[in-house]
Design an enzyme around this catalytic site. Structure first.
Site, mmCIF file in Angstrom:
data_model
loop_
_atom_site.group_PDB
_atom_site.id
_atom_site.type_symbol
_atom_site.label_atom_id
_atom_site.label_comp_id
_atom_site.label_asym_id
_atom_site.label_seq_id
_atom_site.Cartn_x
_atom_site.Cartn_y
_atom_site.Cartn_z
ATOM 1 N N LYS A 281 0.891 -1.133 -0.106
ATOM 2 C CA LYS A 281 0.028 0.052 -0.071
ATOM 3 C C LYS A 281 1.029 1.282 -0.077
ATOM 4 O O LYS A 281 1.939 1.113 0.562
ATOM 5 C CB LYS A 281 -0.968 -0.148 1.263
ATOM 6 C CG LYS A 281 -2.034 -0.967 1.219
ATOM 7 C CD LYS A 281 -2.778 -0.879 2.726
ATOM 8 C CE LYS A 281 -3.911 -1.879 2.730
ATOM 9 N NZ LYS A 281 -4.986 -1.515 1.536
ATOM 10 N N ASP A 351 -2.672 -7.671 -1.542
ATOM 11 C CA ASP A 351 -3.517 -6.747 -0.857
ATOM 12 C C ASP A 351 -4.924 -7.189 -0.580
ATOM 13 O O ASP A 351 -5.546 -6.423 0.190
ATOM 14 C CB ASP A 351 -3.490 -5.175 -1.085
ATOM 15 C CG ASP A 351 -3.754 -4.387 -0.288
ATOM 16 O OD1 ASP A 351 -3.847 -4.634 0.870
ATOM 17 O OD2 ASP A 351 -3.862 -3.119 -0.831
ATOM 18 N N ARG A 355 -10.102 -11.720 1.927
ATOM 19 C CA ARG A 355 -10.933 -12.811 1.583
ATOM 20 C C ARG A 355 -10.383 -14.130 1.526
ATOM 21 O O ARG A 355 -10.815 -15.187 1.561
ATOM 22 C CB ARG A 355 -11.424 -12.401 -0.112
ATOM 23 C CG ARG A 355 -10.217 -12.326 -1.007
ATOM 24 C CD ARG A 355 -10.746 -11.380 -2.292
ATOM 25 N NE ARG A 355 -10.852 -9.982 -1.893
ATOM 26 C CZ ARG A 355 -11.342 -9.086 -2.794
ATOM 27 N NH1 ARG A 355 -11.321 -9.356 -4.108
ATOM 28 N NH2 ARG A 355 -11.670 -7.741 -2.425
HETATM 29 N N1 BES Z 1 -8.024 -3.851 4.426
HETATM 30 C C1 BES Z 1 -8.311 -3.535 3.199
HETATM 31 C C2 BES Z 1 -9.613 -2.744 3.122
HETATM 32 C C3 BES Z 1 -9.707 -1.343 3.799
HETATM 33 C C4 BES Z 1 -9.222 -0.225 3.073
HETATM 34 C C5 BES Z 1 -10.159 -1.296 4.998
HETATM 35 C C6 BES Z 1 -9.446 1.033 3.761
HETATM 36 C C7 BES Z 1 -10.378 -0.155 5.638
HETATM 37 C C8 BES Z 1 -9.846 1.044 5.189
HETATM 38 C C9 BES Z 1 -8.090 -4.840 2.245
HETATM 39 O O1 BES Z 1 -7.217 -5.763 2.582
HETATM 40 C C10 BES Z 1 -7.766 -4.194 1.060
HETATM 41 O O2 BES Z 1 -6.419 -3.775 0.877
HETATM 42 N N2 BES Z 1 -8.468 -4.088 0.044
HETATM 43 C C11 BES Z 1 -8.064 -3.668 -1.237
HETATM 44 C C12 BES Z 1 -8.870 -4.491 -2.303
HETATM 45 C C13 BES Z 1 -8.184 -4.764 -3.717
HETATM 46 C C14 BES Z 1 -6.833 -5.017 -3.738
HETATM 47 C C15 BES Z 1 -9.157 -5.558 -4.567
HETATM 48 C C16 BES Z 1 -8.696 -2.351 -1.538
HETATM 49 O O3 BES Z 1 -9.514 -1.875 -1.107
HETATM 50 O O4 BES Z 1 -7.613 -1.662 -2.045
HETATM 51 ZN ZN ZN Z 2 -7.038 -5.763 4.761
HETATM 52 MN MN MN Z 3 -5.430 -5.573 1.909
#
Ligand code: BES
Ligand code: ZN
Ligand code: MN
Length: 503
Positions: A281, A351, A355
């Site tokens: 990230k 990331d 899931r």
């Molecule tokens: N933990 C994050 C989602 C998240 C983002 C929770 C902001 C709370 C605040 C999750 O693991 C993630 O990184 N999701 C990605 C998914 C994508 C790679 C399909 C996202 O939201 O960008």
């Molecule tokens: Zn996450």
């Molecule tokens: Mn993530």
């Protein structure tokens, strides 16, 4: 902290730091109107002059008159009556609690406004719960790690609920202790969710759960790397590979029902820090990812409350917990892992780890005899884009279980919005090399997450709750929703167990 109930006598005769009453947009609530006589119609004059408006969340504090036993009158605006529901009522009282703490008014009398009975609170116990739990949520301490405790506002110590009629409502006393219990559970989730990731690891989370459940009827089992290998939990182990912190599959079992009864599994995402892994990230705001175990925290705190309330049903709490780190042994995009149920997963984006670990969480739930599954996860940033911090995204393969969750949410003061599962979305699962892929493109991001998790529910009734937005409100200009961690949806999970037991 004590919370009591006074059904007898007028609220104005009860002593305390503050007597809390209600207003609506442009109008005083019933009790505010009555006591305003002793205040020389000052509240009405403030409304008339436009000094205050009764808008939602507006908290007005005035010096009480001699005829009022409390030292201050605190009036909270509930805004437009027509749109007031349980969620808004809980939040309004949290704003009251925050103002009380700021002013060091730690002993308050909450006067029930019976005109609220209806949509905002179906009955007196519900009204009491919203007032008491809502107010007590102000006791969350965001700055608990600061060294100067004196800088902190004192906690709310004493609440007296007045104006409800106790006769013929035995349930009022029960509601009082439930309100305190559910406030404690919510505060626990808020604390766990906001704990820095160096103090909230899979191991410390498991330890906290063991301690919480030590003298209860709950059986806590924590599986480490070896047990997970024996179990074939390749999905959780895969995500955990990049971290030096050992993963944990936390399993809490509550047998409140009969032997052959249905069993509700609550499965919570327990990523104690999400760097994104190799699909790393951006650094700006990454600190928020200490809260990526909010779903797991809600599940574990809910099991504790369900046991404390002796809900007559069988519930299983399962939290696959790990850090998601980009260490030298981390999963690489394109790696394939095998989940507990044998499904192979191509991880093209490390990331999208939530899931993946939930695949093993749901697989274990089925192994352990779940008949119904509800998973809770801070799964997608796209949920924040779609729904903000106001509604939890809900997806399901079963209308009946969905109805139950929605009813539970109305009792608990949580909000849910259902997202569609049209078959066209299934393409996002297609992998050339494995059974499924964990990321199929940016479109419909929240739905894609739900579609993936559904694969692991098999033919069981299942509901997925994406709390990425609702577990934490960090949007400063969203004034009607208290900022910080919400603890949501722990109360909904507790109510769900109750409704599940009843049906
Ligand atoms: N933990 C994050 C989602 C998240 C983002 C929770 C902001 C709370 C605040 C999750 O693991 C993630 O990184 N999701 C990605 C998914 C994508 C790679 C399909 C996202 O939201 O960008
Ligand atoms: Zn996450
Ligand atoms: Mn993530």
């Amino acid at each position: 902290m004590t919370v009591t109930m006074r059904g007898d006598g007028e609220p104005v005769t009860i002593g305390g730091d503050a007597l809390v009453v209600t207003a609506f947009k442009g109008e005083l609530g019933a009790l505010a109107e009555t006591i305003d006589v002793s205040l020389g119609d000052e509240l009405a004059a403030m409304l008339a002059s436009g000094e205050i408006s009764g808008r939602f969340g507006e908290v007005t504090v005035v010096v009480a008159a001699a005829a009022i036993a409390a030292r201050r009158v605190v009036m909270v605006g509930l805004g437009d009556r027509a749109v007031l529901d349980a969620y808004r009522l809980y939040n309004a009282y949290t704003f009251v609690g925050r103002e009380l703490r700021k002013r060091r008014l730690t002993r308050a009398v909450l006067a029930a406004d019976l005109s609220l009975l209806g949509r905002a609170a179906p009955d007196q116990p519900a009204l009491l719960r919203a007032m008491v739990t809502g107010t007590l949520l102000a006791n969350f301490e965001a700055g608990a790690l600061k060294k100067d405790a004196e800088d902190r506002s004192p906690l709310i110590e004493e609440l007296v609920v007045a104006g409800l009629d106790r006769d013929g409502e035995d349930s009022i006393d029960a509601a009082l202790s439930e309100a305190v219990l559910l406030a404690d559970s919510t505060l626990r989730v808020q604390r766990w969710t906001s704990a820095p990731a160096n103090t909230m690891t899979p191991t410390t989370l498991a330890g906290a759960v063991r301690e919480l459940c030590a003298d209860g009827p709950l059986a806590v089992e924590v599986m480490g790397r070896e047990e997970l290998e024996a179990l074939g939990a390749g999905a959780l182990l895969g995500i955990a590979q990049g971290s030096d912190e050992p993963p944990a599959m936390i399993v809490v079992r509550y047998d409140g029902g009969g032997d052959g009864d249905r069993r509700l599994a609550l499965v919570g995402k327990g990523i104690t820090f999400d760097t994104g892994g190799i699909s790393i990230k951006p650094s700006l705001g990454m600190e928020m990812m200490k809260s990526d175990m909010g779903g797991g925290a809600a599940v574990l705190a809910a099991l504790h409350a369900i046991a404390a309330l002796k809900v007559p049903c069988n519930v299983l709490g399962i939290v696959p917990a790990t850090e998601n780190m980009p260490g030298g042994r981390a999963l690489k995009p394109g790696d394939v892992v095998t989940a507990i149920d044998g499904t192979t997963i191509e991880v093209v984006n490390t990331d999208a780890e939530g899931r993946v670990v939930l695949a093993d969480g749901l697989g274990l739930a089925r192994r352990l005899g779940a008949t119904h599954i509800v998973d809770v996860a801070t799964l997608t940033g796209a949920a924040i884009v779609a729904l903000g911090h106001v509604n939890t995204g809900l997806m399901s393969n079963d209308p009946e279980l969905t109805r139950l969750v929605l009813r539970a949410g109305e009792q608990a003061g949580d909000r849910f919005a259902e997202l569609p599962m049209s078959p066209e979305y299934d393409v996002c699962l297609h992998s050339d090399v494995a059974d499924v892929v964990n990321w199929g493109g940016r479109e419909a991001g929240t739905i894609a997450g739900g579609i993936f998790i559904r694969e692991f529910a098999g033919d069981l009734p299942w509901v997925h709750l994406d709390i990425a937005g609702t577990s934490w409100n960090d949007q400063g200009n969203l004034k009607d929703v208290p900022d910080g961690p919400s603890g949501s949806p722990v109360r909904t999970l507790v109510w769900l167990a109750r409704l599940f037991a009843a049906g």
